[in-house]
Design an enzyme around this catalytic site. Structure first.
Site, PDB file in Angstrom:
ATOM      1  N   ASP A 160      38.264  41.087  41.471  1.00 34.79           N
ATOM      2  CA  ASP A 160      39.000  41.279  40.232  1.00 34.79           C
ATOM      3  C   ASP A 160      39.466  39.938  39.669  1.00 34.79           C
ATOM      4  O   ASP A 160      39.861  39.043  40.415  1.00 34.79           O
ATOM      5  CB  ASP A 160      40.232  42.148  40.541  1.00 34.79           C
ATOM      6  CG  ASP A 160      41.029  42.486  39.294  1.00 34.79           C
ATOM      7  OD1 ASP A 160      40.556  43.331  38.528  1.00 34.79           O
ATOM      8  OD2 ASP A 160      42.105  41.903  39.100  1.00 34.79           O
TER       9      ASP A 160
ATOM     10  N   GLU B 295      34.402  39.483  38.648  1.00 33.73           N
ATOM     11  CA  GLU B 295      34.688  39.759  37.240  1.00 33.73           C
ATOM     12  C   GLU B 295      34.825  38.422  36.506  1.00 33.73           C
ATOM     13  O   GLU B 295      35.860  37.750  36.598  1.00 33.73           O
ATOM     14  CB  GLU B 295      35.992  40.564  37.119  1.00 33.73           C
ATOM     15  CG  GLU B 295      36.231  41.044  35.704  1.00 33.73           C
ATOM     16  CD  GLU B 295      37.663  41.523  35.442  1.00 33.73           C
ATOM     17  OE1 GLU B 295      37.889  42.117  34.380  1.00 33.73           O
ATOM     18  OE2 GLU B 295      38.561  41.284  36.274  1.00 33.73           O
TER      19      GLU B 295
HETATM   20  C1  GLC Z   1      40.947  43.236  35.767  1.00 33.65           C
HETATM   21  C2  GLC Z   1      40.803  44.730  35.927  1.00 33.65           C
HETATM   22  C3  GLC Z   1      41.833  45.400  35.068  1.00 33.65           C
HETATM   23  C4  GLC Z   1      43.199  44.977  35.564  1.00 33.65           C
HETATM   24  C5  GLC Z   1      43.333  43.467  35.580  1.00 33.65           C
HETATM   25  C6  GLC Z   1      44.502  43.043  36.395  1.00 33.65           C
HETATM   26  O1  GLC Z   1      40.652  42.811  34.493  1.00 33.65           O
HETATM   27  O2  GLC Z   1      39.494  45.135  35.640  1.00 33.65           O
HETATM   28  O3  GLC Z   1      41.712  46.786  35.081  1.00 33.65           O
HETATM   29  O4  GLC Z   1      44.192  45.535  34.751  1.00 33.65           O
HETATM   30  O5  GLC Z   1      42.222  42.838  36.161  1.00 33.65           O
HETATM   31  O6  GLC Z   1      44.246  43.255  37.757  1.00 33.65           O
END
Ligand code: GLC
Ligand code: CA
Length: 552
Positions: A207, A279
């Site tokens: 993440d 991500e």
């Molecule tokens: C990422 C996740 C999202 C979350 C954020 C904070 O972007 O995909 O859903 O709110 O991180 O962890």
């Protein structure tokens, strides 16, 4: 083309298709209106039937659920809402029995403010865990140490009235950022990875993977000279778009961390191959590709959001795919995401007809597709009545359309009340779409022309045809503007994929290509030979055409 070499040995995460489950919304089994791990176990046979190869679970760890699980209070346990460690072990074991891999969400950038590490850290300035988070003095006038902003609005710094310092939070103020420059934090977080890999988990989706390293001097971000070129290409984030985020994320030191993490995963991969997806919201493809590592020694796959962030036009999408292919170092494996729990569902974004074209695209491009639960039946976003809004992002910046509840509504399994997601008498945690009686798994399984039948057929042909999973990719020039046409090849096998992004008929004229056999149309109503010298695509139609051996 660079990066387009076919390797003899491809691994599960290269051949396979990843299915993202938002656990709160998949299946409730204990009648609290919230999906749970037992509910996922109940649907493993569905997933096997569907034909996906791996599931990625959004976080299921103990959490105050401010951000519905992305605010974690214990990285090595399961929230009682979802089950317990025995249930996740059972899930992994039962998935493995069916040849399904399991990928867990791993959230290294921050914890919940209820995590014991943070409770200690904020207890006093001299606490041994003080430096596990990012604490700074106020500026002389009492204001935050620099101009960094939280993604969901306001300063990224929160004042702690007890210890008289600010702590950093890239997101919500209840989600303090960990200090990855502290070796003890890195070790503790690598232990978390070991914990899950030891339990047999096959991979991690990291993440906010860009965020873990920031400027060690905490310099102010400069203003963004062109706020339209914004941090998130899909959404206007208000103030956040007024800065260039060069100091609060993606510091070059990040690469060393991922190299180390990769070594950890590689050591486990001797046993069975593990994967790290990250991500990474970067649309400058050469820069994005640096997250694979210059020696392909960092993330196996930085997630690619090109299809989510690009306007739905054939030429634009083709440009993205070609640019991604061109940016990959030899051996770097591409991947594509079409939707996720943070962005509107594909059927809402581009409409239900083009959603069929999009799913054909996703499942026939070179690289690993990530399929968001509910996209296989073309579920659309659900409008959330004001009194049922839950997403902290929507709550922090109301009315800007940033809320993510609409794309997180419960999976629609059948036509019974609550769509089979939870017992009829229970209010599900988020509302269910009005059209669930038509749009649901049971109805669509029985309908040979449904979106689900299309997804199923695409996954089937992809599995049976190495050309479609691991074959080479080449886009075809000289086709109508509204069409994206490409060739996938592996040994003697080759497929032409022709996608009509418009609601008008299109003629494809590829005179030198001879004839082929339609294996699949998005309309699921035609098969058989076609002359590619004059190949008509109907409105909103995509076709997978198997070619003879004569392709140049
Ligand atoms: C990422 C996740 C999202 C979350 C954020 C904070 O972007 O995909 O859903 O709110 O991180 O962890
Ligand atoms: Ca439940």
């Amino acid at each position: 083309m660079a990066g387009n070499t076919v390797h003899n040995q491809t691994l599960w995460w290269q051949q396979g298709v990843i299915y993202q489950i938002y656990p709160r919304s998949f299946q409730d089994t204990n009648g609290d209106g919230i999906g749970d791990l037992a509910g996922i176990i109940d649907h493993l046979d569905y997933l096997t039937w569907l034909g996906v190869d791996a599931i990625w679970l959004s976080p299921v760890y103990p959490s105050p659920m401010v951000d519905f699980g992305y605010d974690i209070a214990n990285f090595t346990d399961i929230d009682p809402l979802f089950g317990d460690l025995a249930t996740i072990d059972k899930l992994v074991q039962q998935a493995h029995q069916r040849n399904l891999k399991v990928i867990m969400d791993y959230v290294p950038n921050h914890t919940s403010d209820q995590h014991p590490w943070f409770l200690e850290s904020r207890a006093s300035r001299t606490n041994p865990k003080r430096d596990w988070y990012v604490w700074k003095d106020a500026r002389p006038d009492g204001s935050p140490p620099n101009n960094w902003l939280g993604s969901w609005g306001g300063s990224a710094w929160e004042w702690d009235a007890t210890t008289h310092q600010y702590y950093l939070h890239s997101y919500h103020k209840t989600m303090p950022d960990l200090n990855w420059r502290n070796p003890a934090v890195k070790e503790a977080m690598f232990d978390v990875v070991r914990f899950w890999l030891d339990r047999g988990v096959d991979g991690l989706r990291i993440d906010s993977a860009q965020r873990i390293m920031k400027d060690p001097q905490f310099r102010d971000n400069p203003p963004n000279p062109d706020p339209k070129a914004r941090a998130n290409v899909y959404k206007s984030l208000g103030d956040y778009d007024l800065q260039l985020h060069i100091h609060d994320r993606a510091h070059p030191d990040i690469h060393a961390v991922y190299r180390e993490l990769r070594q950890l995963l590689d050591a486990y991969s001797v046993q069975s191959p593990r994967v790290a997806l990250g991500e990474i919201h970067i649309f400058d493809w050469p820069l994005w590709a640096t997250y694979y590592g210059t020696q392909l020694d960092e993330l196996h796959m930085p997630l690619n959001f090109g299809l989510v962030g690009t306007p739905w036009k054939a030429s634009a999408v083709r440009q993205v795919v070609d640019a991604v292919e061109a940016a990959l170092l030899p051996g770097a494996w591409p991947n594509y995401v079409l939707s996720n729990h943070d962005e509107p569902r594909v059927a809402t974004r581009i409409g239900p007809k083009q959603a069929r074209v999009a799913i054909m695209l996703l499942l026939t491009l070179r690289g690993t597709p990530t399929l968001y639960y509910s996209d296989e039946i073309g579920m659309h976003d659900v409008e959330i009545p004001p009194d049922r809004i839950l997403d902290p992002w929507e709550k922090s910046r109301p009315g800007l359309g940033l809320g993510r509840d609409p794309e997180r509504t419960p999976m629609q399994w059948d036509a019974t009340p609550n769509a089979g997601f939870c017992p009829p008498s229970i209010e599900p945690w988020l509302p269910i779409a009005n059209d669930y009686k038509q749009v649901n798994v049971a109805a669509q399984r029985a309908n040979p022309r449904s979106m689900l039948s299309l997804t199923h057929a695409l996954l089937k042909i992809r599995h049976a045809s190495p050309a479609l999973s691991i074959g080479t990719y080449a886009s075809i020039p000289d086709v109508p503007d509204d069409c994206f046409v490409y060739l996938r090849q592996f040994n003697e096998q080759s497929y032409l994929i022709a996608l009509n992004f418009s609601s008008k008929e299109q003629q494809i004229r590829l005179l030198e290509m001879g004839t082929g056999r339609i294996r699949l149309s998005t309309h699921l109503d035609r098969k058989g030979m076609v002359d590619l010298g004059s190949f008509g695509l109907r409105e909103d139609e995509g076709c997978v055409v198997e070619m003879g051996e004569m392709v140049p």
